[in-house]
Design an enzyme around this catalytic site. Sequence first.
Site, PDB file in Angstrom:
ATOM      1  CG  ASP A 157     -19.252 -20.594 -22.051  1.00 21.17           C
ATOM      2  OD1 ASP A 157     -19.522 -21.902 -22.109  1.00 21.17           O
ATOM      3  OD2 ASP A 157     -19.789 -19.897 -23.021  1.00 21.17           O
ATOM      4  CG  HIS A 215     -19.881 -23.714 -25.215  1.00 23.22           C
ATOM      5  ND1 HIS A 215     -19.910 -22.389 -24.761  1.00 23.22           N
ATOM      6  CD2 HIS A 215     -20.520 -23.758 -26.479  1.00 23.22           C
ATOM      7  CE1 HIS A 215     -20.326 -21.754 -25.589  1.00 23.22           C
ATOM      8  NE2 HIS A 215     -20.631 -22.422 -26.703  1.00 23.22           N
ATOM      9  CB  SER A 528     -20.716 -20.116 -29.031  1.00 22.48           C
ATOM     10  OG  SER A 528     -21.876 -20.215 -28.110  1.00 22.48           O
TER      11      SER A 528
END
Length: 751
Positions: A157, A215, A528
């Site tokens: 990620d 994220h 996600s």
Amino acid sequence: MEEQKCRSSPTTWTIVILSLICILGVCPANGASAGADASSSLSTYVIEVRKPTDKHLATIEDLDTFYRSFLPATTAGSNQEQRMVHSYRHVLSGFAAKLTAEEAKAIGEKDGVLDVRPETVLSLHTTHAPDYLGLRRGVGLWEDSNYGKGVIIAVLDTGILPEHLSFSDEGVPPPPAKWKGHCNFNRTSCNNKLIGARSFTGSSSSAAPYDDVGHGTHVTSTAAGAFVKDASVFGLANGTAVGIAPLAHLAAYKVCTADGCSESAILAGFDAAIEDGVDVISVSLGSLVPLKFPSDPVARGAFAATEKGIFVSCSAGNSGPPSYMVSNGAPWVLTVGASSTDRTIKATVRLGNGQEFDGETLYQPRDFEPAQHPLAFSRGYGDDAPGKVNVRDSRFRYVRVKQGQEIKDAGGVAMILANDPYSGYTTFAEPHVLPAVEVSYVAGTEIKKYIETASAPMAAILFKGTQFNGSFAPAVAFFSSRGPNSISPGILKPDIIGPGLNILAGWTSPVDNSTDKKRAFNVISGTSMSCPHLSGVVALLKSAHPDWSPAAIKSAILTTAATSNAKGQPIVDEARRPASIFATGVGHVNVSKAVDPGLIYDTELTDYVPYLCGLNYNDEDVSLIVGKEVSCSSIESIPDYQLNYPSITLNFVHLGSNVSNVSVKRTVRNVGPANSRYKSVIEPIAGIGSINVSPGELVFTKANETLSYTVNFTRKASPQAVDAQGSITWVSAQHSVRTAVAVSFKWSWGL
Ligand SMILES: *[C@@H]1O[C@H](CO)[C@@H](O)[C@H](O)[C@H]1NC(C)=O
Ligand SMILES: *[C@@H]1O[C@H](CO)[C@@H](O)[C@H](O)[C@H]1NC(C)=O
Ligand SMILES: *[C@@H]1O[C@H](CO)[C@@H](O)[C@H](O)[C@H]1NC(C)=O
Ligand SMILES: *[C@@H]1O[C@H](CO)[C@@H](O)[C@H](O)[C@H]1NC(C)=O
Ligand SMILES: *[C@@H]1O[C@H](CO)[C@@H](O)[C@H](O)[C@H]1NC(C)=O
Ligand SMILES: *[C@@H]1O[C@H](CO)[C@@H](O)[C@H](O)[C@H]1NC(C)=O
Ligand SMILES: *[C@@H]1O[C@H](CO)[C@@H](O)[C@H](O)[C@H]1NC(C)=O
Ligand SMILES: *[C@@H]1O[C@H](CO)[C@@H](O)[C@H](O)[C@H]1NC(C)=O
Ligand SMILES: *[C@@H]1O[C@H](CO)[C@@H](O)[C@H](O)[C@H]1NC(C)=O
């Protein structure tokens, strides 16, 4: 739908589109420029070469030298250092390098070079979720699986904020001896929880993988974050934040930046995770449009990982609700769609006529009086009304908070965001900058009707805080990508849904001014977010069953999934219709059942070769994916629906409408009591006239015994439905093994 810019690349026709995976706030507005080097005409290419056979090429250094021999002579010496981007050992035989178009062409003509392609760029596609999934301290699967102890989860990620409290290692033992990875943060940052940290996005391989997006920290803490008391955002969604596998180890592989995720970095991340000895790889990124497996870096990296016994869990994409958009759909990965949980961060609109509509917002100022204010509709073309509650259509995913800022700047009192028809009842709890509430399409339509008909329209906004037991959960979120699977129509994708709407997890900077960085949390949405929930579930199962293969773990999760919601009704979609199986996959994960499935479908690695040949890939492409020479003409290929997968998919659009009978074979392995007798129970399927299962009973006398069965399906001549669903369930005294059946009769956009 999205107004995102697209970057074009010769290998894939449209491209990086929206931030596949995260919906809120952090998504980059533009497609990336990762491939091109601004200062010159150099672009990053992925070069695949025939495997070196000499034994002396065994070390990494020798392999590097071998790969460099393919670079043009003009790039000799120190120049060569700068050209080489990554050398791969596991995911493929080859490397990534910065080249001009002419150089790339010249390399393509060299002996031993199998493929040269400009790299593609993919996009980045809680407190309450563990409780919602039935995970409780001291009992059940958390206890049985030791909270994931001993299992290593790799997360590909945007990196990680190592000092976040979610990565505290209290109670986490040292990593197992097989761990070979390393930590590119300083020594205090890595610990027994965060055991590895590497970056593949910059020019230096020793750079620390700091997360400057948020994220990566969010998804990593979702999978296996530690218990953090008093987590909240603006005091909402409050409680103890914890990941799904709180005692599992984490390794962060930074392969994305705010600009996207380059193919060369994704492949390098997989390569390192495989080398380091991880058990699970969590991948919340992908393409907007489905990519064919040979040129899909996630499919390629995941295949190499699966061969090594590593489980790969992926997001399905945020391209819903149209059909045929699901990405990361290879049968060797778990593909996870997104659904709501029973928690809402609630606010209510009360109109002057007394009508009330519930919606959501993350910003709920305590000092905002629930008083009636004049109400007006605003198109957002500078017509926001000062002193009023402004209703706006929420057209774009990324500018909702900005819409509020505009209304605030214009002197508006509050904002009501009305969903478009495609978003339906999916509402986001977002960190608005003024009193605001996002309401469903149906509510928005009523509110607008009221504005048109009332002589002096008025509205109040009532903040209700964090509420539980939402009646429609789990409901599929509108953005969750839908099947059918356009790359392999006979494999059901997404496989399953998990929590992905309004998920609270760790973040890199406080969104509410109230906490320091290491206790920052944020509520965001996307597939996600659902992917790492399932990665955590996989870690728990791996800890409980260390000898299970990735396919066995997937089978256990799929055959025990729930098809109804907490109220016993069918799972619904964003429009509150019973959801299509191409939206839900087999259903919603039921963690406590997955630990004891009774029977499993164990897809053998060797089955993937006949499967890939059956997809009509040529020998070169199949060879690249499986990493060895394959000649499809010398083996018996199988149609994709014949792969020993834990669900069955008949796509008559693909099979041809003149095909009326399909015979499907499956093999199951007994992982329950040695002596077990299973009977088949058939759930009928609209448009399928007859379903015959043979034999109708499976009688096991040994642990690990395998038995096969055949199902014959006969379709009706003119079925009414576009798609349909049913199941074949093997039922014993203790177990119920549900094999979902998905059928697609006609092509449709699904809108
Ligand atoms: C190590 O990293 C932490 C967190 O990133 C930082 O606070 C600390 O100053 C660093 N220590 C050294 C010696 O660099
Ligand atoms: C969340 O905060 C509210 C209001 O302060 C409080 O009543 C509630 O008990 C908290 N919930 C949890 C789970 O801590
Ligand atoms: C949800 O409702 C059930 C009963 O319907 C109750 O037992 C449970 O405590 C509720 N959960 C929450 C979080 O309010
Ligand atoms: C955070 O602090 C800044 C500066 O003090 C202020 O402008 C802003 O409104 C605050 N935000 C919130 C959500 O309180
Ligand atoms: C999951 O399975 C357990 C055990 O059979 C059951 O009690 C529970 O209600 C199921 N949960 C859901 C969400 O279906
Ligand atoms: C079905 O139709 C296709 C063309 O649409 C044809 O090629 C094929 O031979 C037909 N199959 C059968 C079994 O009739
Ligand atoms: C299909 O199956 C049905 C019932 O099992 C049978 O009557 C029919 O002849 C079969 N058709 C073909 C083309 O095999
Ligand atoms: C299923 O179909 C195959 C051929 O397509 C046939 O040989 C077999 O007998 C059928 N089995 C059942 C149970 O109908
Ligand atoms: C069952 O088979 C698996 C894989 O083939 C093996 O690892 C395991 O030890 C076997 N278990 C038993 C009880 O035979």
